[in-house]
Structure formats: structure tokens, C-alpha cells
Write an enzyme that holds these catalytic residues in place. Structure first.
Site, mmCIF file in Angstrom:
data_model
loop_
_atom_site.group_PDB
_atom_site.id
_atom_site.type_symbol
_atom_site.label_atom_id
_atom_site.label_comp_id
_atom_site.label_asym_id
_atom_site.label_seq_id
_atom_site.Cartn_x
_atom_site.Cartn_y
_atom_site.Cartn_z
ATOM 1 N N ARG A 40 -13.873 41.196 57.859
ATOM 2 C CA ARG A 40 -14.660 40.031 58.215
ATOM 3 C C ARG A 40 -15.824 40.501 59.062
ATOM 4 N NH1 ARG A 40 -11.947 35.168 61.572
ATOM 5 N NH2 ARG A 40 -12.788 36.230 63.366
ATOM 6 N N SER A 109 -8.674 29.797 52.511
ATOM 7 C CA SER A 109 -8.178 29.185 53.749
ATOM 8 C C SER A 109 -8.062 27.682 53.573
ATOM 9 C CB SER A 109 -9.147 29.452 54.910
ATOM 10 O OG SER A 109 -9.139 30.802 55.275
ATOM 11 N N LYS A 138 -11.219 33.392 66.808
ATOM 12 C CA LYS A 138 -12.222 32.711 66.013
ATOM 13 C C LYS A 138 -12.514 31.373 66.653
ATOM 14 C CE LYS A 138 -13.049 31.545 61.171
ATOM 15 N NZ LYS A 138 -12.488 31.485 59.820
#
Lengths: 221, 221
Positions: A40, A109, A138
Site C-alpha cells: 500500500r 474491502s 489508517k
């Protein structure tokens, strides 16, 4: 559907390596037993993102841990990654599948019950469900639903697609991983619990042991 | 090499529409004579970026103005854009060409003399060279080199690849466009001068007239 081993799904992020190089972090989690990895990278320009992806891919290769790219189908195509993980504001799974082909691993997700009901299950190899615990890795606008709410989500996904592999995400570490496995998931997706310790090999090994034990216990139940 | 008409190359950006919808801006510049368009979107997530790209593509289609996507090969592939424009920190042109195929238009920004010397000209359909004027549309770390420095760069590119189409970029409007055409370029790439006026059709028409007149004058010279 491509087979995917979600038991210990390590997310590596150049902003969250706790001082290790990204390649070292990837190598350590693979050595410790990660079964799948995701890169990511939300800040880099495309060229350094691709360089990061190549470095992680090279680090994982000796361990034969598949590498997925978060969001960016272009980066996945450029390096020949094993697939992508997309969220609700990333490319539609249908576009990603069309561009990457049938052999790519594509995960999605699911943040809400509406997401679970709308997920294009025929296009996906796995789904990620969060909300059991609080994450620090996050920025998220939605507060966790807690373990009971999480179980409801996992059950809703199982009701729609009994065979769909499900990975739990957000706020998971060795102390609470058994809870999300007991809730019916196939593994855990982890950033901080693997990257923050100085020894990410040991951290991965510990977490993998917890997951394996919880899965074995569920298998016997 | 794909033929590309660089005379009036409009860059549209959802952050810089001066209150118009992105589709309206695209339609207006096309109606005013833009010969090529690029969507630049540095802030949106991938899914809204793709939605923007589809809206611009639909707006341009009746005018048959080709659409390039800034940086993002995944977005270009997802919507079937005509190509991409990449910068020095975006995907390498070689990767973009491999992923997009021979018929895609691929352009590259050249910021320095070193960039000009290193440009993979065999992979490109055009190059963009800046530095003649000061831009307000993009944060840039390098000050403009001025019109003389710009001429040196254009000449260096022409020396390396005589047939390579060159578009001038940065700080160009109807008052100074003739200068960069006189310097040997094939057109101008513009954001603010087209987007800021309330009537972007008229702004495009005015700029296109200036470019066409300067090209005609050079042709006669």
C-alpha cells in the site's frame, strides 16, 4: 476463483516500516510466515511506487509469497504482480478483472452491510472485512462496530457467498487475532503489528501461530 | 509514431474548472478548437478519477478530440482513452507503451536538458517542454528558464529527433503563445487560460487563432 491463503496477510507501506527498508520488512514478514502480502502506497508518485513494488516483489519471491498491489492496477500490470486489493473508492472490481485477467487475485474491502450486499462476488477471490477492533494504521471515518458487529458482517457475507475467503482487517495483533478467526474468518490482515516491532520475523511468526491455532481449534469444533 | 495534433492541447483538471462542471469545460474547449485534451487529476481516488475521465471522454466525443490521461495508465485502460501523458516521476514510457500498445498516444514532459537527452524518443508520440513563462497552475520547483532558455531546449530536442512533435507548456495564454510557436514548437498546452474565463469557448477560439496564425507565419518564413 483463484485460491488464496489469507492466514497471515501482511500489508507493507513505505510510510510504516518503523525504520526498516521496505524490502527488509517484506523479507522479514515472509520469513516469519506471511501467506500473502500487499503493498500500500498512498503518497508516492507512480515511478517510485513501481520501484517500491519491484523491491517488495524481489524480497518476497524466494518465499513464494504472492504480492498484491493496493488500488493501483497500473502498478500491478507494470511489475506483473499477483493481483490487486481494491476499496470502495478504488477502481471497480469489474474493470480491474477485465484489465488484469482471470488469473489475477482480486480482493475487495467491505466497510458496511450495504457493501457486503453489493459486493460483486463472482469477480472476487477474497473479501476483507473490518470493524472488529480499532485501527491506528489508517485514517477511517467509521468507528469500529466491535466483535459482535463484526460477526454479523462475516455471517452476512457467508450467507451470500459461503465459499468466499474472508480476511479480517484493522487493529489486529497477536492478542486479539483469535477473536476474528473464531468469528469465522480465514485469516488476518495486518500492518502495524508486523511492522512496528524491531523483529518483524518474530512478530509474524507469533501472529501466524495464533491464527493457525485458532483455525485448528475451529476445525476441531 | 502516432499522428497527434498539438496546436491547442487543453488540460482539464477538476480542481481548476472555475466553477464549470468538468464536462462543460471539456465541451467548451473542444467547441472552441482544442485539438487534443488531457485530464489531470492529482487528488481524486481512482473511482472518481475514472468517473471524471468518462465524463470528459463523453464531452469530447462529438468533437472527435482525443483524450489523454495524465500519469494514470490504469485510468486510461479502464475507459479506453487515446493515451497518456507522463512526467519524470510517473510510469516509465517503456512500461506505459507495453501496457497501452502501439496505437496509444504517449507524451512525456521534459523538464531539464538532461531529460531531453535521456528521452526515449522511439517510444513517444510527442514531448512537452516548459520553462518559457511562469505558470500559476502547477506547483513547480524549477523557475522558468525564459524564452531564450526555452528555445535552447526546443533546439536540443529537434537536434535529437527532428520529427518529434513538441508542445510548449506552462504559463501560456493568448498574449504570449506566438513566442513559443516562433521558438519552433507545434502547439501550446494550456490549463488556466482556457479554464479561468467564464466563456471557455471564446478563450479556446482566441488562443487557437493565435497559434494558427503563428504557425502560418512560420510556414511562410
Amino acid at each position: 476463483m483463484n485460491l488464496v491463503d489469507l492466514r497471515l496477510y501482511a500489508i507493507v507501506d513505505p510510510e510504516r516500516t518503523a525504520g526498516k527498508t521496505l524490502a527488509d520488512l517484506a523479507r522479514q514478514v515472509a520469513e516469519g510466515g506471511a501467506t500473502l502480502a500487499q503493498l500500500r502506497d498512498k503518497l508516492s508518485d507512480t515511478r517510485p511506487f513501481i520501484e517500491h513494488a519491484k523491491a517488495v516483489q524481489a524480497a518476497l519471491a524466494p518465499h513464494r509469497v504472492p504480492l498484491l498491489i493496493n488500488d493501483r492496477v497500473d502498478v500491478a500490470l507494470a511489475i506483473g504482480a499477483d493481483g490487486v486489493h481494491v476499496g470502495q473508492t478504488d477502481m471497480e472490481a469489474a474493470d480491474a478483472r477485465r484489465l488484469l485477467g482471470p488469473k489475477a487475485i482480486i480482493g475487495l474491502s467491505l466497510k458496511s452491510m450495504a457493501d457486503i450486499e453489493a459486493a460483486p462476488i463472482e469477480l472476487l477471490d477474497y473479501v476483507a472485512i473490518g470493524g472488529a477492533y480499532t485501527t491506528t494504521s489508517k485514517e477511517t471515518k467509521t468507528p469500529p462496530v466491535g466483535l459482535d458487529g463484526f460477526k454479523t458482517r462475516v455471517a452476512a457475507m457467508r450467507a451470500r457467498a459461503p465459499g468466499m475467503p474472508i480476511v479480517a482487517i484493522a487493529g489486529i495483533d497477536a492478542s486479539n487475532a483469535a477473536g476474528v478467526i473464531d468469528a469465522g474468518t480465514d485469516g488476518v490482515s495486518v500492518i502495524s503489528a508486523l511492522s512496528k516491532p524491531a523483529d518483524s520475523v518474530a512478530a509474524a511468526r507469533e501472529l501466524r501461530d495464533v491464527v493457525d491455532a485458532a483455525l485448528a481449534k475451529r476445525g476441531r469444533a
